[in-house]
Enzyme design. Structure first.
Site, PDB file in Angstrom:
ATOM      1  N   LYS A 189      12.538  -5.467  38.950  1.00  0.00           N
ATOM      2  CA  LYS A 189      11.888  -5.445  37.640  1.00  0.00           C
ATOM      3  C   LYS A 189      12.859  -4.910  36.601  1.00  0.00           C
ATOM      4  O   LYS A 189      13.181  -3.728  36.575  1.00  0.00           O
ATOM      5  CB  LYS A 189      10.630  -4.569  37.625  1.00  0.00           C
ATOM      6  CG  LYS A 189       9.805  -4.843  36.361  1.00  0.00           C
ATOM      7  CD  LYS A 189       8.888  -3.717  35.938  1.00  0.00           C
ATOM      8  CE  LYS A 189       9.517  -2.695  35.052  1.00  0.00           C
ATOM      9  NZ  LYS A 189       9.955  -3.161  33.716  1.00  0.00           N
ATOM     10  N   CYS A 298      24.042   6.899  30.967  1.00  0.00           N
ATOM     11  CA  CYS A 298      23.431   8.065  31.627  1.00  0.00           C
ATOM     12  C   CYS A 298      24.418   9.218  31.720  1.00  0.00           C
ATOM     13  O   CYS A 298      24.025  10.381  31.704  1.00  0.00           O
ATOM     14  CB  CYS A 298      22.909   7.671  32.990  1.00  0.00           C
ATOM     15  SG  CYS A 298      24.147   6.820  33.966  1.00  0.00           S
ATOM     16  N   GLU A 396      18.092  14.947  26.872  1.00  0.00           N
ATOM     17  CA  GLU A 396      18.881  13.723  26.776  1.00  0.00           C
ATOM     18  C   GLU A 396      18.480  12.923  25.529  1.00  0.00           C
ATOM     19  O   GLU A 396      17.305  12.692  25.285  1.00  0.00           O
ATOM     20  CB  GLU A 396      18.639  12.867  28.034  1.00  0.00           C
ATOM     21  CG  GLU A 396      19.493  11.625  28.063  1.00  0.00           C
ATOM     22  CD  GLU A 396      19.273  10.802  29.331  1.00  0.00           C
ATOM     23  OE1 GLU A 396      18.115  10.585  29.703  1.00  0.00           O
ATOM     24  OE2 GLU A 396      20.274  10.388  29.929  1.00  0.00           O
TER      25      GLU A 396
HETATM   26  P1  NAP Z   1      12.709   4.431  31.705  1.00  0.00           P
HETATM   27  O1  NAP Z   1      11.802   4.472  30.556  1.00  0.00           O
HETATM   28  O2  NAP Z   1      12.588   5.473  32.745  1.00  0.00           O
HETATM   29  O3  NAP Z   1      12.549   2.981  32.334  1.00  0.00           O
HETATM   30  C1  NAP Z   1      13.337   2.525  33.388  1.00  0.00           C
HETATM   31  C2  NAP Z   1      12.606   1.427  34.120  1.00  0.00           C
HETATM   32  O4  NAP Z   1      11.412   1.960  34.707  1.00  0.00           O
HETATM   33  C3  NAP Z   1      12.138   0.290  33.211  1.00  0.00           C
HETATM   34  O5  NAP Z   1      12.215  -0.912  33.911  1.00  0.00           O
HETATM   35  C4  NAP Z   1      10.709   0.695  32.945  1.00  0.00           C
HETATM   36  O6  NAP Z   1       9.893  -0.368  32.521  1.00  0.00           O
HETATM   37  C5  NAP Z   1      10.288   1.218  34.285  1.00  0.00           C
HETATM   38  N1  NAP Z   1       9.124   2.105  34.267  1.00  0.00           N
HETATM   39  C6  NAP Z   1       8.638   2.840  33.230  1.00  0.00           C
HETATM   40  N2  NAP Z   1       7.534   3.534  33.622  1.00  0.00           N
HETATM   41  C7  NAP Z   1       7.323   3.212  34.918  1.00  0.00           C
HETATM   42  C8  NAP Z   1       6.346   3.602  35.884  1.00  0.00           C
HETATM   43  N3  NAP Z   1       5.353   4.463  35.586  1.00  0.00           N
HETATM   44  N4  NAP Z   1       6.432   3.085  37.138  1.00  0.00           N
HETATM   45  C9  NAP Z   1       7.419   2.233  37.470  1.00  0.00           C
HETATM   46  N5  NAP Z   1       8.360   1.823  36.593  1.00  0.00           N
HETATM   47  C10 NAP Z   1       8.320   2.312  35.340  1.00  0.00           C
HETATM   48  O7  NAP Z   1      14.222   4.471  31.237  1.00  0.00           O
HETATM   49  P2  NAP Z   1      14.913   3.620  30.095  1.00  0.00           P
HETATM   50  O8  NAP Z   1      14.449   4.154  28.792  1.00  0.00           O
HETATM   51  O9  NAP Z   1      14.741   2.178  30.366  1.00  0.00           O
HETATM   52  O10 NAP Z   1      16.461   3.972  30.361  1.00  0.00           O
HETATM   53  C11 NAP Z   1      17.047   5.149  29.919  1.00  0.00           C
HETATM   54  C12 NAP Z   1      17.092   6.199  30.997  1.00  0.00           C
HETATM   55  O11 NAP Z   1      17.748   5.718  32.158  1.00  0.00           O
HETATM   56  C13 NAP Z   1      17.884   7.411  30.586  1.00  0.00           C
HETATM   57  O12 NAP Z   1      17.193   8.577  30.947  1.00  0.00           O
HETATM   58  C14 NAP Z   1      19.179   7.296  31.375  1.00  0.00           C
HETATM   59  O13 NAP Z   1      19.858   8.489  31.587  1.00  0.00           O
HETATM   60  C15 NAP Z   1      18.711   6.671  32.624  1.00  0.00           C
HETATM   61  N6  NAP Z   1      19.826   6.000  33.326  1.00  0.00           N
HETATM   62  C16 NAP Z   1      20.318   6.582  34.465  1.00  0.00           C
HETATM   63  C17 NAP Z   1      21.386   6.009  35.136  1.00  0.00           C
HETATM   64  C18 NAP Z   1      21.919   6.628  36.399  1.00  0.00           C
HETATM   65  O14 NAP Z   1      22.584   5.929  37.147  1.00  0.00           O
HETATM   66  N7  NAP Z   1      21.667   7.877  36.694  1.00  0.00           N
HETATM   67  C19 NAP Z   1      21.942   4.833  34.654  1.00  0.00           C
HETATM   68  C20 NAP Z   1      21.424   4.272  33.491  1.00  0.00           C
HETATM   69  C21 NAP Z   1      20.350   4.868  32.840  1.00  0.00           C
HETATM   70  P3  NAP Z   1       9.714  -0.618  30.929  1.00  0.00           P
HETATM   71  O15 NAP Z   1      10.995  -1.151  30.473  1.00  0.00           O
HETATM   72  O16 NAP Z   1       8.612  -1.603  30.821  1.00  0.00           O
HETATM   73  O17 NAP Z   1       9.373   0.684  30.303  1.00  0.00           O
END
Ligand code: NAP
Ligand code: MG
Length: 492
Positions: A189, A298, A396
């Site tokens: 997804k 990230c 963050e």
């Molecule tokens: P996010 O809001 O946590 O969303 C990530 C993914 O999870 C999206 O596909 C999102 O869908 C989905 N999601 C949201 N709520 C969910 C739930 N309750 N159950 C299952 N899936 C759910 O993060 P983002 O805003 O897309 O990305 C930014 C974050 O990613 C930052 O915190 C960043 O640090 C982190 N990140 C970490 C790494 C690493 O390797 N450590 C790498 C890149 C990014 P939707 O799009 O529909 O909300």
């Protein structure tokens, strides 16, 4: 370039069981070009029934002999073929990524496409190198009986992969390449903001010859489609990259279901400059660490620790980089920084800058939106000379926002760097090996860089300490994450 100039067909359906499909109830949602704010496509909004269909297809494909009993060398060839197809369609994929995500076209080519090809080829090689061990047992019972005991690594099963929007294609490949190399099947997804390259990737995988159901892509909202995928009883393993907040929700669900789970979460990575570092090098290094990919990384170097005597000089140098950065469309070769991914994300970032100012941070550069359509924000430098406990130092931002703080002793900088719930990345800038190694020893982070930042490679394990995650991706470590150990004990 904008939507009208993108001459390839944009695939906008889900890819399930080897076929494109709409959502069962016909619902869709819009995706946008963040550089203009214009809608570029409508994609299916997957319901629980659609998620069930995708997981059922992945389960069927996992149980079928065509995939599970496929010789490892054949799985390797399929992954290599997919890498070739991604490379051949690289210009199209890169343009699609820039259109949908906003990043510079050069980075789309080099990192999204070039990185994906690298990861696919590296992980393809693992398919033929997964091995167990033989074990000599001590408890031979009953007397006279002997045992031949061994371990095998077997695929974990059906994998639910959920990824964010900052590196849409690359994050998808970080999940699917090792999962497929290990013999798992996948339902991916993508983030709701950036589903387009994932859909195209699934189509290319189909063209490469992966059997139907082995790699499926569902588009939908996190709270509905993502949550349904995580709790589906036929999913064996969840692999998630995203925010710590959502990671906690997914981790709880998987704990209660006793599902395998890997979490790559948020960060607040420190950049520690030592006083022997050439100031110009520190300026370029620190600016690159935070402004790369518009800070939507990230491991973005968002907290800068500077020797007090160099504080003003280095902060002013980075502020100068920020002020002279050319904002614009990722398709324009003069552009140095594109937009943030969405209006909602920009509102979050500007809110955090405003809070930083209100709590006593000094905005030395940026803070505005560049006064143009699209979801832009100026690269921003906040000086926190008094080391105030600003929210923007603790939480963050995931945008091009740097907070700089002075220190007197290196130990103090390391302690400040560690005073965070996160522990994903960190960098130290110095020419003195012994001082570098002491900081490497002291910093709590999954990756510590010396005189570089944000460098990743398929062979180098990557992941977080503390609230930055559980598990490691890449390298040998990832094979454990997509396999189970099966012990075999034969009496003779
Ligand atoms: P996010 O809001 O946590 O969303 C990530 C993914 O999870 C999206 O596909 C999102 O869908 C989905 N999601 C949201 N709520 C969910 C739930 N309750 N159950 C299952 N899936 C759910 O993060 P983002 O805003 O897309 O990305 C930014 C974050 O990613 C930052 O915190 C960043 O640090 C982190 N990140 C970490 C790494 C690493 O390797 N450590 C790498 C890149 C990014 P939707 O799009 O529909 O909300
Ligand atoms: Mg989201």
């Amino acid at each position: 370039m904008d939507r009208q100039d993108f001459t390839h067909t944009i695939r906008t359906q889900m890819f399930v069981d080897g076929r494109f499909s709409e959502s069962g109830n016909g619902r869709t949602f819009a995706v946008f070009n963040p550089a203009t704010g214009e809608e570029i496509a409508q994609v299916p909004d997957a319901s629980d029934a659609d998620i069930d269909a995708a997981v059922t297809a992945a389960r069927r494909a996992f149980e079928a002999d065509t995939w599970r009993r496929m010789p490892p060398a054949a799985r390797e060839r399929l992954l290599l073929k997919l890498a070739d197809l991604v490379e051949q369609h690289g210009d199209e994929l890169a343009a699609l990524e820039t259109l949908n995500q906003g990043k510079l076209l050069g980075f789309s080519k080099m990192l999204e496409v070039g990185g994906s090809v690298q990861w696919l080829r590296y992980m393809a090689g693992w398919a033929t190198k997964i091995e167990g061990s033989t074990v000599d047992l001590s408890l031979a019972f009953p007397p006279g009986v002997r045992y031949n005991a061994s371990t095998r690594r077997v695929p974990a099963g059906v994998v639910a992969a959920i990824v964010p929007w900052n590196f849409p294609l690359l994050m998808a490949v970080w999940k699917i390449a090792p999962a497929l190399a290990c013999g798992c099947t996948v339902v991916l997804k993508p983030a709701e903001e950036t589903p387009l390259t994932a859909i195209r990737l699934a189509e290319l995988a189909h063209e490469a010859g992966f059997p139907p159901g082995v790699f499926n892509v569902v588009t939908g909202q996190g709270e509905t489609a993502g949550a349904a995928l995580v709790r589906h009883a036929q999913v064996d393993k969840v692999t998630f990259t995203g925010s710590t907040e959502v990671g906690r929700i997914i981790g709880k669900q998987c704990a209660s279901d006793l599902k395998r789970v890997s979490l790559e979460l948020g960060g607040k990575s420190p950049v520690i400059v030592l006083d022997d570092c050439d100031p110009q090098r520190a300026i370029e290094g620190a600016a690159g660490a935070i402004f790369f990919n518009h800070g939507q990384v990230c491991t973005a170097g968002s907290r800068l620790y500077l020797p007090r005597a160099r504080f003003d000089e280095i902060v002013n140098g980075i502020a100068n980089v920020a002020r002279t950065t050319v904002l614009g469309s990722g398709f324009d070769s003069a552009t140095q920084m594109g937009p943030l991914v969405s209006a909602r994300h920009r509102a979050k970032v500007t809110g955090m800058i405003a809070q930083g100012r209100a709590e006593g941070g000094e905005i030395v550069a940026g803070g505005g939106d560049g006064n143009r359509p699209g979801f832009f924000i100026e690269p921003t430098v906040i000086a926190n000379a008094a080391n105030k406990p600003l929210t923007v130092v603790r939480e963050e931002v995931f945008g091009p926002v740097l907070v700089a703080m002075p220190y007197d002793e290196v130990e103090e900088a390391v302690a400040a760097a560690n005073a965070s719930e996160y522990g994903l990345g960190a960098s130290v800038w110095t020419n003195q090996l012994d001082r570098a190694l002491r900081v490497v020893d002291g910093v709590q982070a999954g990756t510590v860089w010396v005189n570089t930042h944000n460098m990743v490679d398929p062979a180098l394990p990557f992941g977080g300490f503390k609230a930055s995650g559980i598990g490691r991706e890449h390298g040998r470590a990832i094979i454990d994450a997509y396999t189970e150990t099966k012990s075999v004990c034969i009496a003779y």
